[in-house]
Design an enzyme around this catalytic site. Structure first.
Site, PDB file in Angstrom:
ATOM      1  N   LYS A 122       3.192  -8.090  -2.973  1.00  0.00           N
ATOM      2  CA  LYS A 122       3.713  -6.732  -2.774  1.00  0.00           C
ATOM      3  C   LYS A 122       4.723  -6.413  -3.872  1.00  0.00           C
ATOM      4  O   LYS A 122       5.500  -7.287  -4.274  1.00  0.00           O
ATOM      5  CB  LYS A 122       4.361  -6.646  -1.391  1.00  0.00           C
ATOM      6  CG  LYS A 122       4.815  -5.250  -0.987  1.00  0.00           C
ATOM      7  CD  LYS A 122       5.356  -5.240   0.445  1.00  0.00           C
ATOM      8  CE  LYS A 122       5.791  -3.864   0.889  1.00  0.00           C
ATOM      9  NZ  LYS A 122       6.294  -3.850   2.289  1.00  0.00           N
ATOM     10  N   SER A 149       4.310  -0.445   5.352  1.00  0.00           N
ATOM     11  CA  SER A 149       4.361  -0.153   3.935  1.00  0.00           C
ATOM     12  C   SER A 149       3.552  -1.128   3.080  1.00  0.00           C
ATOM     13  O   SER A 149       3.251  -0.816   1.930  1.00  0.00           O
ATOM     14  CB  SER A 149       5.810  -0.156   3.431  1.00  0.00           C
ATOM     15  OG  SER A 149       6.397  -1.424   3.628  1.00  0.00           O
ATOM     16  N   SER A 153       5.882  -3.473   8.779  1.00  0.00           N
ATOM     17  CA  SER A 153       5.134  -3.256   7.536  1.00  0.00           C
ATOM     18  C   SER A 153       4.149  -4.336   7.135  1.00  0.00           C
ATOM     19  O   SER A 153       3.378  -4.130   6.195  1.00  0.00           O
ATOM     20  CB  SER A 153       6.102  -3.046   6.376  1.00  0.00           C
ATOM     21  OG  SER A 153       6.483  -1.704   6.335  1.00  0.00           O
TER      22      SER A 153
HETATM   23  N1  GLN Z   1       7.189   2.191   8.905  1.00  0.00           N
HETATM   24  C1  GLN Z   1       8.519   1.671   9.052  1.00  0.00           C
HETATM   25  C2  GLN Z   1       9.462   2.426   8.181  1.00  0.00           C
HETATM   26  O1  GLN Z   1       9.044   3.365   7.584  1.00  0.00           O
HETATM   27  C3  GLN Z   1       8.536   0.223   8.740  1.00  0.00           C
HETATM   28  C4  GLN Z   1       8.616  -0.070   7.303  1.00  0.00           C
HETATM   29  C5  GLN Z   1       8.732  -1.525   6.985  1.00  0.00           C
HETATM   30  O2  GLN Z   1       8.572  -2.380   7.851  1.00  0.00           O
HETATM   31  N2  GLN Z   1       9.086  -1.804   5.749  1.00  0.00           N
HETATM   32  O3  GLN Z   1      10.613   2.117   8.074  1.00  0.00           O
END
Ligand code: GLN
Length: 446
Positions: free
Chosen positions: A52, A127, A151
Site C-alpha cells: 500500500k 482505503s 481499511s
Molecule cells: N473508511 C474509514 C475512514 O475513512 C476507515 C479508513 C481506514 O481504516 N484507514 O476513516
C-alpha cells in the site's frame, strides 16, 4: 509473471500507482543466485508482493495517493518492508488507496479510482482498495494494507479475499505514514487464510522504533491451522445483524454460523451495547489525530511546495490547499475543531471516554466467548460514484469494523458467499493477541 498479469489487467483495474520492475528483477536475480548456492530460503521466498502506498519504500515513490506527496521518494524502508525483504518476498510495486487512507471506496485517491475485479463498475472498497484488488485479480501473491477503521477488512470483503487486521501493537508502524496513530495497524491481504498466517508470521514482532509496539512473544501462527474448532464459543452481536444490514448479507452470515455449528462450535447472541456510538467516536478521534499528524505536511519538509509564495504563512497555506484533497481537508477541519480549546472537553475527551466503554463491551463478551462473529460490512460493494456526494453514508459502511479498531483487538475478513453477484465478507474477531484462534476459526471455515 506478475508484470505480465499487471500488463493484462491493470488497464481496467488500476490497482498500481508505481511499479518496481527493475528492483524486482534485481531481487529475483539475487534469489536465483541463492538457489544455485543452496542457500537458506526465507518464509516468503520469491513471493510477489504489493505494498500500500502509505508504507514507505526506499527509492520507490510513496505518495499516499496524494498530490502533496506525488514526488516523495523515501530514504528508508518501513519496518514491515524490511521484514518482507528478510523473508525474501519480492516487491512488485505500490498500490492505490484513498488519500492518506481516508475513505472506504478508493474514490478519494487523488490519481484515479481502483476498480473491483469482480465487476469494474463497482468500488473495490478502501482505503486499501488497490491492495485488495491486486490480490483478487491475481496480480500479486499477497499485499500489505493498513487498517484504521476497517481499511483492510472492508476491501477484502468487497473483493472476495482474506484481510487480517492484527492486534494494535503486534506489527510495527515504523514507516507507515500516520493517519490516526492510536488505531493504525498494518496487515496482510491474501487469497486464503494459510497465506495470511505466513505473512503475519513474517511481519509481526516488537520494534523499538515504534513506541506503541508490543513486546510480546510471537507464537507460531501456522501451527494454529488445525481445522479443529470443536468447543469454540462464538458470540454474535445483535447490533451487527440489525438495522442497516442488507438482508442478503445477514443470510450469508447466518449460513456461515450454521457451518461453524456443524464443525462443532457453538454460538449465541450477545450484545455490544455501545456500538451505536462507535462511528461518531471514531470520526472524532481519527480526525483529531489526523489533524495533528498531517501538520507535518507544510510544504517545507516533504512533498510538493507551492510556487512563488508571498511569505511563510502563504507558503503553508497554498501548499496545503493545493496538496490535500477534499476529504483530507474535511477531516483536518473536523479534528482541529474537536481539539480546540473550549471544545476539547465536549468532543475529544468525551469521545475518549466512549472509546473506553466500547472497549469494555468487548472485554465483557470475551469473558464468556472465544470469538465474536458478524458481517465485515453491512452491504456488498457499491457502484463507483454511488456514494461520493454523501460522506455520512460512506462513514456508516464501517459500522462493523470501527468498534473493533477502537477496542484494538484482532479481526479477519473471510469470504462467505455472494449477494447479487458480489462477494460477502465474514468478520471473525478475537481477543487481544489471540490471532491464533482467529486464524484457526477462519481456516476451518473457508
Ligand atoms: N473508511 C474509514 C475512514 O475513512 C476507515 C479508513 C481506514 O481504516 N484507514 O476513516
Amino acid at each position: 509473471e506478475s508484470y505480465k498479469r499487471i500488463a493484462q489487467t491493470d488497464e481496467s483495474i488500476k490497482a498500481f500507482l508505481t511499479l518496481n520492475e527493475d528492483g524486482a528483477r534485481a531481487a529475483a536475480a539475487e534469489l536465483d543466485k541463492l538457489l544455485q548456492e543452496d542457500g537458506e530460503r526465507g518464509l516468503l521466498f520469491g513471493l510477489p508482493a504489493g505494498i500500500k502506498d502509505n508504507i514507505v519504500t526506499e527509492g520507490l515513490l510513496t505518495t499516499c495517493a496524494s498530490q502533496f506527496l506525488s514526488n516523495y521518494d523515501p530514504i528508508y524502508d518501513a519496518a514491515v518492508v524490511k521484514k518482507l525483504k528478510a523473508a525474501q518476498s519480492i516487491t512488485i510495486g505500490k498500490l492505490n488507496m484513498d488519500e492518506f487512507a481516508m475513505g472506504g471506496s478508493n474514490e478519494n485517491s487523488s490519481f484515479f479510482p481502483t476498480r473491483n475485479p469482480w465487476n469494474t463498475d463497482y468500488v473495490p472498497g478502501g482505503s486499501s482498495g488497490g491492495s485488495a484488488a491486486s490480490v483478487a485479480a491475481g496480480q500479486v501473491y499477497f499485499s500489505l494494507g493498513s487498517d484504521t477503521g476497517g481499511s483492510i477488512r472492508q476491501p477484502a470483503a468487497y473483493c472476495g479475499i482474506v484481510g487480517l487486521k492484527p492486534t494494535y501493537g503486534l506489527v510495527s508502524r515504523f514507516g507507515l505514514v500516520a493517519f490516526a496513530s492510536s488505531l493504525d495497524q498494518i496487515g496482510p491481504l491474501t487469497k486464503n487464510v494459510e497465506d495470511s498466517a505466513y505473512v503475519l508470521q513474517a511481519i509481526a514482532g516488537y520494534d523499538p522504533m515504534d513506541s506503541t509496539s508490543a513486546n510480546v512473544e510471537i507464537p507460531d501462527y501456522l501451527s494454529s491451522l488445525t481445522g479443529d474448532v470443536k468447543g469454540l464459543r462464538i458470540g454474535v452481536p445483535k447490533e451487527y445483524l440489525g438495522q442497516g444490514i442488507d438482508p442478503k448479507v445477514k443470510e450469508s452470515v447466518l449460513a456461515a454460523l450454521k457451518q461453524f455449528e456443524s464443525l462443532g462450535a457453538t454460538w449465541e447472541e450477545v450484545s455490544l451495547p455501545h456500538t451505536e456510538y462507535a462511528v461518531a467516536t471514531y470520526y472524532l478521534l481519527a480526525s483529531s489525530e489526523a489533524s495533528s499528524n498531517l501538520a507535518r505536511f507544510d510544504g517545507v519538509r516533504y512533498g510538493v511546495r507551492t510556487d512563488n509564495p508571498d511569505n511563510l504563512i502563504d507558503l503553508y497555506r497554498k501548499s496545503r490547499s493545493q496538496g490535500f484533497g477534499d476529504e483530507v481537508k474535511r477531516r483536518i477541519m473536523l479534528g482541529t475543531y474537536a481539539l480546540s480549546s473550549g471544545y476539547y472537553d465536549a468532543y475529544y475527551l468525551k469521545a475518549q471516554k466512549v472509546r473506553t466503554l466500547i472497549k469494555q463491551d468487548f472485554d465483557n463478551v470475551f469473558e464468556n466467548y472465544d470469538l465474536i462473529i458478524g458481517p465485515t460490512a453491512p452491504t456488498t460493494a457499491f457502484r463507483i460514484g454511488e456514494q461520493v456526494g454523501d460522506p455520512l453514508t460512506m462513514y456508516l459502511n464501517d459500522i462493523c469494523t470501527i468498534p473493533v479498531s477502537l477496542a484494538g483487538v484482532p479481526a479477519i475478513s473471510v469470504p462467505c458467499g455472494f449477494a447479487d453477484g458480489m462477494p460477502v465478507g465474514l468478520q471473525i474477531i478475537g481477543k487481544a493477541f489471540d490471532e491464533r484462534t482467529v486464524l484457526r476459526a477462519a481456516h476451518a471455515f473457508e
